[in-house]
Design a protein around this motif. Sequence first.
Motif, PDB file in Angstrom:
ATOM      1  N   ARG A   3       0.840  -1.201   0.000  1.00 30.13           N
ATOM      2  CA  ARG A   3       0.000   0.000   0.000  1.00 30.13           C
ATOM      3  C   ARG A   3       0.872   1.247   0.000  1.00 30.13           C
ATOM      4  O   ARG A   3       1.696   1.439   0.899  1.00 30.13           O
ATOM      5  N   THR A  29      -1.632  -0.953  -4.227  1.00 37.01           N
ATOM      6  CA  THR A  29      -2.703   0.037  -4.154  1.00 37.01           C
ATOM      7  C   THR A  29      -2.087   1.400  -3.863  1.00 37.01           C
ATOM      8  O   THR A  29      -1.080   1.503  -3.160  1.00 37.01           O
ATOM      9  N   TYR A  98      -0.339   2.345   5.927  1.00 34.16           N
ATOM     10  CA  TYR A  98       0.441   2.266   4.691  1.00 34.16           C
ATOM     11  C   TYR A  98       1.589   1.281   4.874  1.00 34.16           C
ATOM     12  O   TYR A  98       1.982   0.937   5.988  1.00 34.16           O
TER      13      TYR A  98
END
Length: 429
Positions: A3, A29, A98
Amino acid sequence: MARLLLLGAGHAHLDAIRAIPALVARGHTVTVAGPGPCHCYSGMGPGVLGGTYPPQAMALPVRRMVEAAGGAFITGTAVRIDAPGHAVHFASGLRLEYDVCSCNVGSVVTHSLPCGGDGPDVGGMPPVSSIPSIPPMLPVLPVLPVKPIENLYRARQALLRLAARGPVHVVAAGGGPAALEVACNAAVCLARARGNAIPTVPAGDSVTLVAGRGLLPDLPERARALCRAVAATRGVRIVEGARAVRVETDGVLLDDGRTLPAHVVLAATGVAPPPLFAASGLPVGPDGSLAVDAHLRCPAHSDLFGGGDCIHFTPAPLPRVGVHAVRQGPVLAANLAARLDGHARRSTDASRPSGQPALVPYVPRPGHLLVLDTGAGTGVLHRPLGGAALCFGGRPAFLLKRAIDTLFMRRHLPPGGARPGECPWDAPA
């Protein structure tokens, strides 16, 4: 899958945004968080103030760019980065986790100008809805910092409305390139508002540049002389050896006791990063900017990167100019992709060695090209060349700047450019 969280969608993150399709194709992502759906390119801001460009010319619709590329965009302001916990907290209460995070949150004008008497501090931008009804010599004058850049369009709107009602007095506070640019372009804006063919401050109006310890102290005398000459041509009065310290009911108070008449104050008194990094307990430079190494990575947290105005480049501190943010973009994009791929390999095969792909260093070039927009299709160019410098002004300097700015926008703009409703000035009052 890993992420990526991008805080801010400024110049240094545009290459990473362009790389979103490739990152998504590799299973990652990407989420981008910014203050709004549009980012304004600083290089064209003074030209918008002077009327050289329409405001849409400087607008990058970053939300649409991110979503069209396969990423997610959220509107929000980060207030704390929990680097050990790999999470970011936002003013709204949102918390995002994240694997890799990069910061390009820009900078803010460092010094506000407090209001005298019992009035509020007006170091920030007044509501847009208040600008149409500004009477001459407000008890609280509008003070418009040059950051965020969209304030320069709001300044233009304020000057046009005031010019329709009578004489206008403008004070630009600051002695750097941005202060000179906004002063010269404010002069052009007033001239055009009065229907004057000659782009100089009209009779009855005034534009005063309060330059503090001196105008453009970091430039050589040749460049300063050119800038003084063009300011004189524009009818801009330069005050040196004094600093604007307070907004009073009848104008701007200087630290030498003088008061300058003002209806609008443009604040270009230097920039600094927001308090995000110091508040997060991260390694910072002397001004609170995020400390990064040659790879634009925080030395204490290997998954935290940064670029642009908000970083302290520890190998050699850099001036806060847009050229560094633009040049850092490809380096930052490559290093973020490498770090994401390393995370993905570790998560899919924990038995393999956890070697990371080599990161790319950012190598600043000695000196940088500086081209100031001095309004009405003119500019001043300065470029260090070894022990000498190339320096000239006039139309050729502006044409080179326009070519550079136009190429930058064409590289990043989606087809059709910004749409109605995407720009900051489209927001309802």
